[in-house]
Scaffold this motif. Sequence first.
Motif, short mmCIF file in Angstrom:
data_model
loop_
_atom_site.label_atom_id
_atom_site.label_comp_id
_atom_site.label_asym_id
_atom_site.label_seq_id
_atom_site.Cartn_x
_atom_site.Cartn_y
_atom_site.Cartn_z
N HIS A 18 0.84 -1.20 0.00
CA HIS A 18 0.00 0.00 0.00
C HIS A 18 0.88 1.25 0.00
O HIS A 18 0.64 2.20 -0.75
CB HIS A 18 -0.91 0.04 1.23
N LEU A 19 1.90 1.26 0.84
CA LEU A 19 2.81 2.41 0.93
C LEU A 19 3.61 2.59 -0.37
O LEU A 19 3.85 3.72 -0.80
CB LEU A 19 3.74 2.26 2.12
N GLU A 20 4.00 1.49 -0.99
CA GLU A 20 4.73 1.55 -2.27
C GLU A 20 3.83 2.16 -3.35
O GLU A 20 4.27 3.00 -4.14
CB GLU A 20 5.21 0.15 -2.67
N ILE A 21 2.58 1.75 -3.39
CA ILE A 21 1.63 2.31 -4.36
C ILE A 21 1.45 3.80 -4.11
O ILE A 21 1.47 4.60 -5.06
CB ILE A 21 0.28 1.54 -4.31
N ALA A 22 1.32 4.21 -2.87
CA ALA A 22 1.19 5.63 -2.54
C ALA A 22 2.42 6.40 -3.02
O ALA A 22 2.30 7.49 -3.59
CB ALA A 22 0.99 5.81 -1.03
N ARG A 23 3.60 5.82 -2.82
CA ARG A 23 4.84 6.47 -3.25
C ARG A 23 4.87 6.65 -4.77
O ARG A 23 5.17 7.73 -5.27
CB ARG A 23 6.05 5.66 -2.79
N ILE A 24 4.55 5.59 -5.50
CA ILE A 24 4.56 5.66 -6.97
C ILE A 24 3.57 6.72 -7.46
O ILE A 24 3.86 7.47 -8.39
CB ILE A 24 4.23 4.28 -7.58
N LEU A 25 2.40 6.78 -6.83
CA LEU A 25 1.38 7.75 -7.24
C LEU A 25 1.68 9.16 -6.74
O LEU A 25 1.02 10.11 -7.16
CB LEU A 25 0.00 7.31 -6.76
N GLY A 26 2.65 9.29 -5.83
CA GLY A 26 2.97 10.59 -5.27
C GLY A 26 1.86 11.11 -4.37
O GLY A 26 1.61 12.31 -4.30
N MET A 27 1.20 10.19 -3.68
CA MET A 27 0.07 10.56 -2.81
C MET A 27 0.36 10.16 -1.38
O MET A 27 1.12 9.23 -1.12
CB MET A 27 -1.21 9.87 -3.28
#
Length: 137
Positions: A18-27
Amino acid sequence: QRKNPPMSELHQELEKIHLEIARILGMDRDNLRFEYTQQDEKNALNLVTINPRHKQSFLFHTSVGFGEMDALQKMLEYVKMHKRTDSYTIQWSIRNTGELHTSYFRGKNMYEGLDKFYFGKDINGTVIFSISLNPIS
């Protein structure tokens, strides 16, 4: 004896992704909701984004897998590749407020963008003023 049941390890692994996805999305992680549901014999994952300014939520993407981890891995792959789909701009307001908002969606076509916009909403609660395909960058 272990204090944490094995399930908590799964939840820790899910949260890492979840945190990796947030990082990639810049959110910010707090502006993402990961909603898991059963769909026949599989797990569906709806990734919902929340705009911090107007607090509206929108569907980012749905992935389906054999279990939560599989659905999440498929979501991670989509997030890494999503910029390959068309981008649309929707100008809209919440009915009877008059404040114009601009939101961006990716999808195979305009209808997929609208489905993401209206996900979990009353279709009569918002007014769309325009939707346009963005130029390919």
